[in-house]
Design an enzyme around this catalytic site. Structure first.
Site, PDB file in Angstrom:
ATOM      1  N   LYS A 112     -33.058 -13.950 -27.674  1.00 53.74           N
ATOM      2  CA  LYS A 112     -33.423 -15.327 -28.005  1.00 53.74           C
ATOM      3  C   LYS A 112     -33.315 -15.597 -29.512  1.00 53.74           C
ATOM      4  O   LYS A 112     -33.128 -16.727 -29.923  1.00 53.74           O
ATOM      5  CB  LYS A 112     -34.843 -15.618 -27.538  1.00 53.74           C
ATOM      6  CG  LYS A 112     -35.123 -15.315 -26.067  1.00 53.74           C
ATOM      7  CD  LYS A 112     -34.903 -16.481 -25.186  1.00 53.74           C
ATOM      8  CE  LYS A 112     -35.397 -16.405 -23.758  1.00 53.74           C
ATOM      9  NZ  LYS A 112     -35.298 -15.171 -22.994  1.00 53.74           N
TER      10      LYS A 112
HETATM   11  C1  LIG Z   1     -34.960 -15.024 -21.660  1.00 51.05           C
HETATM   12  C2  LIG Z   1     -34.607 -13.671 -21.239  1.00 51.05           C
HETATM   13  C3  LIG Z   1     -33.746 -13.446 -20.147  1.00 51.05           C
HETATM   14  C4  LIG Z   1     -33.199 -14.578 -19.308  1.00 51.05           C
HETATM   15  O1  LIG Z   1     -32.359 -15.423 -20.037  1.00 51.05           O
HETATM   16  P1  LIG Z   1     -31.927 -16.832 -19.434  1.00 51.05           P
HETATM   17  O2  LIG Z   1     -31.141 -17.496 -20.491  1.00 51.05           O
HETATM   18  O3  LIG Z   1     -33.215 -17.554 -19.149  1.00 51.05           O
HETATM   19  O4  LIG Z   1     -31.175 -16.560 -18.198  1.00 51.05           O
HETATM   20  C5  LIG Z   1     -33.403 -12.145 -19.855  1.00 51.05           C
HETATM   21  N1  LIG Z   1     -33.883 -11.102 -20.563  1.00 51.05           N
HETATM   22  C6  LIG Z   1     -34.722 -11.274 -21.596  1.00 51.05           C
HETATM   23  C7  LIG Z   1     -35.240 -10.084 -22.318  1.00 51.05           C
HETATM   24  C8  LIG Z   1     -35.104 -12.556 -21.978  1.00 51.05           C
HETATM   25  O5  LIG Z   1     -35.919 -12.729 -23.022  1.00 51.05           O
END
Ligand SMILES: *Cc1c(COP(=O)(O)O)cnc(C)c1O
Length: 470
Positions: A112
């Site tokens: 993120k």
């Molecule tokens: C947010 C997240 C996901 C999922 O990502 P999306 O974009 O919501 O599909 C998977 N793994 C981790 C560690 C995350 O923080």
């Protein structure tokens, strides 16, 4: 470049407004009016370039005239400077033609950071130019909150409200949000699950009076700018394995369908992607949709990969829009039906398109633990539980052996030490700087999963925009 809503009735916006808004006023999500493409030569030229420079080339076509190229390059250079690996998003080889794309070298150890570190300065810049302020409201299943707090802390024009489901995030995830002591950061533990928190955020956005009074902005992956920033690493990874001369495949641990939608976008832009594999944990709405052609909400079950404990994948709406030939009326009807009855059946064209572009597999808890163990025993590599869900799915949906399979490692294993210990009896180490910070006192309030209560809380903590100079 203009942006249109997947539900067809919100105003068309330019990049800056789409990024400042997040959710469209008709409840839909913004997508570019058309997909920009990169030429074969442009893609080839990414080989060996620093990450931030590729990012500028991939992102610029989405921004139209929103900012001069020099400013964009400067923002990107700063955004990726705090990453702890010189490659920013390094690839690790784990098998003859199997790779892991490590997306956890940013400040909060999850992918993120890639988007949030870019979105924050873009928003602050836009608000400064307008003499305005914004209140960001984000629901988080764990990692979005930490990344948002880290990126938006002490931004003078932004108040940040992060809603996390009480007791449903890992301790490291919670502390990453709550140990930051900044006047503009407000953490709310909601008595409920992630979908409850996300539903409240959506409802607050749909209250247009409240929304305008506080200039609500969304930084969940419904915000187009986040998806845009995530397109970049598909390019850097594919090019380092031979694209555009050779196709590659990706497996993506998926929750809200944001990260994998970025892969779809990379493909629309001209990157030769053979397969996109959706990996889900026991919360498998997407895998079931691929199997049955019905999109049907189930009950959210806690798992060892909490950032994927989601039963409504917001960004799937963007794909439904694409797969229907951009039929906003159809998407609006489907979303209304979902709201009213908890599910709907895809149109044949949507379902065919989905099956042509994607494969999907789920990993239950045992399979997740087993995937961590198998890779560790074979190579010594420690994968986090989200990544492990991906590794399991990659194995099941491998396809052509001669095409490299790249599994996205979405978080650092040290964010989920209990799961790692359970799988292999090893305690993954947090980077030193983070460990020190996480022992600081926590700041958060616990509220009911109640829209009015949360609206009052926000109103009491934001500056009234009416008092700002024009
Ligand atoms: C947010 C997240 C996901 C999922 O990502 P999306 O974009 O919501 O599909 C998977 N793994 C981790 C560690 C995350 O923080």
């Amino acid at each position: 470049m203009k942006y249109v809503s997947t539900r067809g009735t919100a105003p068309r916006l330019d990049f800056e407004d789409a990024a400042l808004t997040g959710l469209a006023r008709d409840g839909g999500l913004y997508v570019p009016e058309s997909w920009p493409t990169l030429s074969h030569d442009q893609i080839a030229s990414f080989a060996g370039k620093p990450y931030a420079e590729v990012a500028a080339d991939v992102i610029a076509p989405f921004m139209g005239h929103a900012m001069p190229s020099g400013d964009l390059r400067e923002i990107l250079a700063r955004a990726y400077a705090p990453f702890r690996h010189p490659a920013t998003a390094p690839l690790v080889q784990t098998g003859p033609n199997d790779f892991i794309l490590e997306l956890f070298h940013g400040p909060t150890l999850a992918f993120k950071d890639f988007a949030m570190q870019v979105l924050a300065p873009l928003m602050e810049r836009a608000l400064t130019r307008r003499g305005d302020r914004a209140a960001i409201i984000a629901a988080t299943s764990g990692d979005t909150g930490g990344a948002a707090v880290e990126a938006f802390r002490e931004r003078a024009r932004i108040d940040l409200f992060v809603l996390h489901p009480e007791g449903r995030t890992s301790e490291v995830q919670r502390k990453q949000m709550t140990t930051v002591d900044a006047a503009n950061v407000h953490n709310i533990a909601v008595r409920g699950n992630f979908d409850d928190a996300q539903a409240i955020v959506k409802a607050l956005f749909n209250d247009h009076g409240f929304r305008d009074r506080h200039r609500l902005a969304a930084v969940n992956s419904i915000n187009w700018a986040r998806i845009m920033a995530q397109v970049v690493y598909y390019f850097t990874a594919a090019v380092s394995l031979g694209a555009p001369y050779r196709p590659v495949s990706f497996t993506v641990p998926t929750g809200n369908f944001g990260d994998i939608f970025a892969g779809y976008v990379a493909k629309q832009m001209g990157l030769p992607i053979d397969r996109l594999v959706i990996a889900s944990n026991v919360n498998d709405i997407l895998t079931r949709t691929l199997e049955t052609g019905r999109y049907e909400r189930g009950a959210v079950m806690p798992s060892s990969s909490p950032s994927m404990d989601i039963q409504v994948s917001s960004n799937f709406e963007r794909l439904l829009f694409e797969m229907s030939g951009r039929d906003a009326d159809l998407v609006r009807t489907q979303m209304d039906t979902l709201q009213q009855s908890g599910g709907f059946t895809l149109e044949p064209a949507q379902y065919d398109g989905l099956k042509e572009l994607f494969a999907a597999a789920r990993a239950d808890e045992d399979e997740t633990m087993n995937a961590i163990r198998v890779l560790y025993n074979a190579t010594g590599y420690v994968a986090d539980p989200h990544t492990a869900v991906g590794l399991h799915a990659a194995c099941l949906c491998r396809g052509d052996d001669s095409v490299p399979m790249i599994t996205l490692a979405t978080a650092h294993p040290a964010k989920f030490p209990d799961a790692i210990r359970a799988a292999i009896g090893v305690s993954p180490e947090l980077p030193e700087t983070l460990r020190a910070r996480l022992s600081a006192p926590e700041h958060y309030d616990v509220l009911d999963s109640d829209q009015a209560q949360i609206a009052d809380y926000i109103a009491a903590r934001t500056t009234d925009r009416a008092g700002l100079p024009a």
